[in-house]
Design an enzyme around this catalytic site. Structure first.
Site, PDB file in Angstrom:
ATOM      1  N   SER A 147      41.342  65.997  10.688  1.00 29.07           N
ATOM      2  CA  SER A 147      41.630  65.362  11.984  1.00 29.07           C
ATOM      3  C   SER A 147      40.922  64.014  12.087  1.00 29.07           C
ATOM      4  O   SER A 147      39.849  63.825  11.513  1.00 29.07           O
ATOM      5  CB  SER A 147      41.140  66.250  13.133  1.00 29.07           C
ATOM      6  OG  SER A 147      41.647  67.552  12.996  1.00 29.07           O
TER       7      SER A 147
HETATM    8  N1  SAH Z   1      39.289  71.151  11.163  1.00 27.95           N
HETATM    9  C1  SAH Z   1      39.860  70.612   9.956  1.00 27.95           C
HETATM   10  C2  SAH Z   1      41.262  70.092  10.146  1.00 27.95           C
HETATM   11  C3  SAH Z   1      42.187  71.182  10.038  1.00 27.95           C
HETATM   12  S1  SAH Z   1      43.888  70.858   9.836  1.00 27.95           S
HETATM   13  C4  SAH Z   1      38.993  69.572   9.328  1.00 27.95           C
HETATM   14  O1  SAH Z   1      37.945  69.228   9.894  1.00 27.95           O
HETATM   15  O2  SAH Z   1      39.314  69.138   8.231  1.00 27.95           O
HETATM   16  C5  SAH Z   1      44.465  72.462  10.262  1.00 27.95           C
HETATM   17  C6  SAH Z   1      44.159  73.546   9.270  1.00 27.95           C
HETATM   18  O3  SAH Z   1      44.604  74.780   9.835  1.00 27.95           O
HETATM   19  C7  SAH Z   1      44.893  73.413   7.931  1.00 27.95           C
HETATM   20  O4  SAH Z   1      43.984  73.391   6.881  1.00 27.95           O
HETATM   21  C8  SAH Z   1      45.785  74.660   7.875  1.00 27.95           C
HETATM   22  O5  SAH Z   1      45.954  75.183   6.577  1.00 27.95           O
HETATM   23  C9  SAH Z   1      45.041  75.620   8.784  1.00 27.95           C
HETATM   24  N2  SAH Z   1      45.834  76.715   9.365  1.00 27.95           N
HETATM   25  C10 SAH Z   1      47.128  76.713   9.758  1.00 27.95           C
HETATM   26  N3  SAH Z   1      47.474  77.915  10.261  1.00 27.95           N
HETATM   27  C11 SAH Z   1      46.365  78.703  10.171  1.00 27.95           C
HETATM   28  C12 SAH Z   1      46.080  80.061  10.526  1.00 27.95           C
HETATM   29  N4  SAH Z   1      46.998  80.860  11.063  1.00 27.95           N
HETATM   30  N5  SAH Z   1      44.822  80.532  10.304  1.00 27.95           N
HETATM   31  C13 SAH Z   1      43.853  79.742   9.748  1.00 27.95           C
HETATM   32  N6  SAH Z   1      44.083  78.448   9.392  1.00 27.95           N
HETATM   33  C14 SAH Z   1      45.308  77.941   9.608  1.00 27.95           C
END
Ligand code: SAH
Length: 250
Positions: free
Chosen positions: A89
């Protein structure tokens, strides 16, 4: 031309005398300072002014959470690809979400969507214990290694679907979700401690990949759940159970 040559020569000499590694490290410190200075005024309607959030982001080496070829972009005000179609993000969103959580030093926090592990690292500087779940095994593994190598000892990474939370570690003072389901998963609401906050982007994907969602904060109070809508945001959709059974939550 002579000026350009002179500048190049001067920069070669200075990087040679300071040592290339030192020079690069100093550049990252500068870029991080600049990123944090921009945060305060990034969105005048939502200023980032919690000194603890700003301090944490001034210290955490964001460039070590992105793939090598994007290191030079690590401190830009943008989301970046971290592989597997996922993103880290943008700094403002990380800061805004964490500031909104009003964390206290001993708080127990659950994050859904570990991604690169960067947000978990920032959380780890402000709260007591961070539990974070990532659905992509390769990302979970890499984030765990990055966090471990950098010494963030109060973060636990688990590979799995975060829809059902982490009941063995519940209740949580704060739950922060960084992928968007089209409804608020009931299991997450149930895992909030009294006074706990759940911050989650909610919205239906209108385009193939990106959607506009609303960042919603749910507080568990003695009188019941209090829901408040905050900001329009853009997150990748939540996968797994949320996507298989849309709109079955609250
Ligand atoms: N907080 C992160 C950004 C995350 S992007 C950072 O600091 O880099 C969103 C993430 O959510 C992705 O890696 C994706 O694979 C994950 N995601 C999507 N659906 C999910 C689920 N049901 N459970 C856990 N993670 C999930």
């Amino acid at each position: 031309m002579a000026w350009l040559l002179g500048t190049l020569l001067a920069s070669c000499i200075s990087s040679w005398s300071a040592g290339p590694a030192q020079d690069t490290a100093a550049r990252f410190v500068e870029q991080r300072q600049a990123m944090v200075s921009r945060l305060a005024a990034y969105d005048p309607a939502h200023p980032i002014n919690d000194p603890r959030v700003l301090d944490a982001m001034r210290q955490i080496p964001r460039h070590l959470f992105v793939p090598k070829h994007l290191v030079r972009k690590a401190y830009e005000d943008a989301e970046l690809s971290i592989g597997k179609g996922q993103t880290i993000s943008p700094p403002f969103i990380v800061a805004y979400m964490i500031q909104t959580m009003e964390l206290k030093a001993g708080d127990k926090v659950l994050e859904i969507g570990t991604g690169s592990g960067y947000q978990a690292a920032v959380l780890s500087r402000l709260a007591g214990e961070i539990y974070t779940i990532e659905i992509q095994p390769a990302l979970a593994k890499r984030a765990e290694k990055t966090l471990h190598d950098l010494g963030y000892a109060n973060v636990w990474v688990r590979h799995g679907d975060g829809y059902r939370g982490w009941p063995q570690k519940a209740p949580f003072d704060a739950i922060i979700v960084t992928c968007a389901p089209d409804h608020i998963p009931q299991p997450l609401v149930e895992q909030l401690a009294m006074g706990g906050r759940l911050l989650i982007p909610v919205g239906v994907a209108k385009t193939k990949k990106w959607a506009t969602q609303t960042l919603v904060i749910v507080r568990k109070t003695e009188k019941g759940m209090v829901e408040e809508r905050r900001l329009s945001v853009r997150f990748l959709p939540m996968k797994g159970e949320a996507a298989r059974h849309p709109s079955k939550g609250r």
